[in-house]
Design a protein around this motif. Structure first.
Motif, PDB file in Angstrom:
ATOM      1  N   GLU A   1       0.834  -1.198   0.000  1.00 34.23           N
ATOM      2  CA  GLU A   1       0.000   0.000   0.000  1.00 34.23           C
ATOM      3  C   GLU A   1       0.873   1.255   0.000  1.00 34.23           C
ATOM      4  OE1 GLU A   1      -4.020  -1.159   2.447  1.00 34.23           O
ATOM      5  OE2 GLU A   1      -2.142  -1.145   3.569  1.00 34.23           O
TER       6      GLU A   1
ATOM      7  N   SER B   1      -7.988   2.178   0.953  1.00 31.73           N
ATOM      8  CA  SER B   1      -9.130   1.277   1.050  1.00 31.73           C
ATOM      9  C   SER B   1      -8.769   0.086   1.919  1.00 31.73           C
ATOM     10  CB  SER B   1      -9.528   0.794  -0.344  1.00 31.73           C
ATOM     11  OG  SER B   1     -10.595  -0.126  -0.265  1.00 31.73           O
TER      12      SER B   1
ATOM     13  N   THR C   1     -10.970   2.266   6.502  1.00 31.71           N
ATOM     14  CA  THR C   1     -12.094   3.097   6.076  1.00 31.71           C
ATOM     15  C   THR C   1     -13.284   2.932   7.016  1.00 31.71           C
ATOM     16  OG1 THR C   1     -13.006   1.427   4.555  1.00 31.71           O
ATOM     17  CG2 THR C   1     -11.363   2.936   3.673  1.00 31.71           C
TER      18      THR C   1
ATOM     19  N   ILE D   1     -11.352   7.943   0.040  1.00 33.27           N
ATOM     20  CA  ILE D   1     -10.785   6.596  -0.025  1.00 33.27           C
ATOM     21  C   ILE D   1      -9.985   6.449  -1.310  1.00 33.27           C
ATOM     22  CG2 ILE D   1     -11.338   4.124  -0.161  1.00 33.27           C
ATOM     23  CD1 ILE D   1     -13.937   4.770   1.376  1.00 33.27           C
TER      24      ILE D   1
ATOM     25  N   TYR E   1      -7.387   3.700  -3.686  1.00 28.52           N
ATOM     26  CA  TYR E   1      -6.952   2.312  -3.901  1.00 28.52           C
ATOM     27  C   TYR E   1      -6.103   2.265  -5.159  1.00 28.52           C
ATOM     28  CZ  TYR E   1      -7.136  -2.758  -4.525  1.00 28.52           C
ATOM     29  OH  TYR E   1      -6.806  -4.082  -4.684  1.00 28.52           O
TER      30      TYR E   1
ATOM     31  N   TRP F   1     -18.939  -0.160  -5.486  1.00 30.25           N
ATOM     32  CA  TRP F   1     -18.201   0.430  -4.367  1.00 30.25           C
ATOM     33  C   TRP F   1     -17.024  -0.455  -3.978  1.00 30.25           C
ATOM     34  CZ3 TRP F   1     -23.316  -1.321  -3.653  1.00 30.25           C
ATOM     35  CH2 TRP F   1     -24.305  -0.389  -4.014  1.00 30.25           C
TER      36      TRP F   1
ATOM     37  N   GLY G   1     -14.956   0.905  -1.012  1.00 30.26           N
ATOM     38  CA  GLY G   1     -14.787   1.269   0.398  1.00 30.26           C
ATOM     39  C   GLY G   1     -15.887   0.686   1.259  1.00 30.26           C
TER      40      GLY G   1
ATOM     41  N   ASN H   1     -19.112   2.713   2.015  1.00 30.74           N
ATOM     42  CA  ASN H   1     -20.020   2.790   0.868  1.00 30.74           C
ATOM     43  C   ASN H   1     -20.711   1.463   0.610  1.00 30.74           C
ATOM     44  OD1 ASN H   1     -19.300   5.466   0.472  1.00 30.74           O
ATOM     45  ND2 ASN H   1     -17.708   4.993  -1.023  1.00 30.74           N
TER      46      ASN H   1
ATOM     47  N   GLU I   1     -14.449   7.814  -3.691  1.00 29.51           N
ATOM     48  CA  GLU I   1     -13.429   6.794  -3.901  1.00 29.51           C
ATOM     49  C   GLU I   1     -12.619   7.164  -5.139  1.00 29.51           C
ATOM     50  OE1 GLU I   1     -16.264   3.066  -2.352  1.00 29.51           O
ATOM     51  OE2 GLU I   1     -15.376   3.045  -4.372  1.00 29.51           O
TER      52      GLU I   1
END
Length: 388
Positions: free
Chosen positions: A204, A276, A280, A292, A294, A312, A314, A317, A327
């Motif tokens: 990440e 994400s 979250t 968010i 990703y 979605w 996240g 959501n 997002e």
């Protein structure tokens, strides 16, 4: 059960979120099995309850589809070695804490050999890879789920299941003390605060550290009074984050790094820029506006974006069944787009009030005594196995 001294419980958590979930389970199990042996692979929160990790949890941490390829043989070797030890030991139950790519394969082999298996928590088969339910039916003796809508999925598939609520809903107060959190972080008297949360996994950080820091730099130009705080999961992540910023020419980004204290940082924030994942949901439970993001390896993204069943990504959501918060995915993860989205969250007072109300309802829906409920389910599995 007359004595717990001869009870053995094996667990595997492969990342920080699994460590947290398993620790809640162990908090309920340890008082009932005070002399039992708890071992496998896990993290520091599990260790607080007497869990002994045979390998460092970071050994397993990997993210994305193609990112696992260079480490496949290593991770498969760990799985095989652990399987052989557990087949020889024959624990009373094996519990896989999330990390389904590793744990479901291990559970299938153990269950085939007569060892009861519990999986905690459900893979997101409602979001993508729904075909996994076939493997779950073979691999899992009992599924523990943390979202209300998941229970019906497993009942329909004939998999024993228990909805235990989400542990985070218990750990996070219904109303956070923002001023106290700012005081704990040395932010007394600060203007608006933005929490920067690029993730706990190295993968990440690799993709999100630079754009997140770039967004902070752009936001600071718009409002020099803004304060930015980024909780780091450990020294390794902190050092890597710094290396990535230096390589991107962002070493002077206006971000204060802190060790751990992610919940304190969220509580202190007016808005959060977050990777994400489980974080979250933490932000939602703190009732904070968020953006968010990703991003993964391009090849992984091209496959994953065609495998999803819903719009979605996240968790807030997904639970709301609508885009409550923005997002930004893959190519949209740029400093400018992230900064614009965070700025909109900071400036939208009416939107903040609406989010707080929705997130409060969400919090109540997830609030159960998850430690006791999960421990009850595991004890039933152990007792049933021993009486068989």
């Amino acid at each position: 059960m007359a004595s717990s001294a001869d009870v053995s419980v094996a667990l595997v958590a492969g990342e920080v979120s699994g460590d947290m979930l398993a620790a809640r389970l162990l908090a309920g199990l340890r008082p009932r099995l005070p002399a039992a042996r708890f071992h496998g692979i896990g993290g520091p929160r599990m260790a607080e309850h007497g869990f002994v990790s045979d390998l460092p949890m970071d050994t397993l941490t990997v993210r994305g589809l193609f990112e696992v390829i260079p480490r496949y043989r290593e991770i498969k070797g760990i799985q095989n070695a652990l399987r052989d030890r557990l087949l020889a030991e024959r624990p009373d139950v094996f519990i896989g804490a999330d990390y389904p790519g590793f744990n479901l394969g291990l559970e299938e082999q153990l269950r085939r050999a007569g060892i009861p298996t519990v999986h905690f928590v459900s893979p997101q088969i409602w979001a993508w890879r729904g075909g996994r339910i076939k493997k779950i039916i073979r691999a899992v003796s009992h599924m523990l789920v943390i979202f209300p809508f998941e229970e019906a999925i497993y009942k329909a598939a004939g998999v024993p299941v228990t909805y235990i609520g989400h542990p985070l809903a218990e750990m996070i107060p219904l109303r956070a003390d923002t001023l106290a959190a700012r005081g704990a972080l040395g932010l007394e008297g600060a203007g608006r605060v933005v929490a920067i949360m690029p993730g706990s996994r190295m993968g990440e950080l690799k993709y999100l550290a630079a754009p997140f820091a770039g967004a902070a730099a752009l936001l600071a130009k718009r409002d020099p009074s803004l304060r930015f705080i980024a909780p780091m999961a450990g020294e390794r992540q902190r050092a890597y984050f710094g290396e990535l910023l230096a390589a991107a020419g962002l070493a002077d980004a206006p971000i204060e790094l802190v060790d751990g204290q992610s919940h304190t940082a969220i509580a202190a924030a007016d808005a959060v820029l977050v990777a994400s994942g489980t974080a979250t949901l933490e932000v939602a439970l703190f009732k904070k506006p968020m953006v968010i993001a990703y991003k993964v390896m391009r090849a992984s993204w091209e496959i994953m974006r065609h495998m999803g069943y819903q719009p979605w990504i996240g968790l807030p959501n997904v639970l709301a069944r609508e885009f409550l918060v923005p997002e930004l995915l893959q190519h949209a993860v740029t400093p400018q787009l992230l900064a614009d989205a965070v700025w909109a969250q900071l400036e939208d007072g009416a939107g903040r009030a609406r989010l707080e109300a929705r997130f409060t309802d969400m919090h109540h829906s997830l609030l159960r005594n998850s430690s006791q409920a999960s421990a009850d389910a595991v004890m039933r599995v152990i007792t049933s196995s021993r009486s068989a």
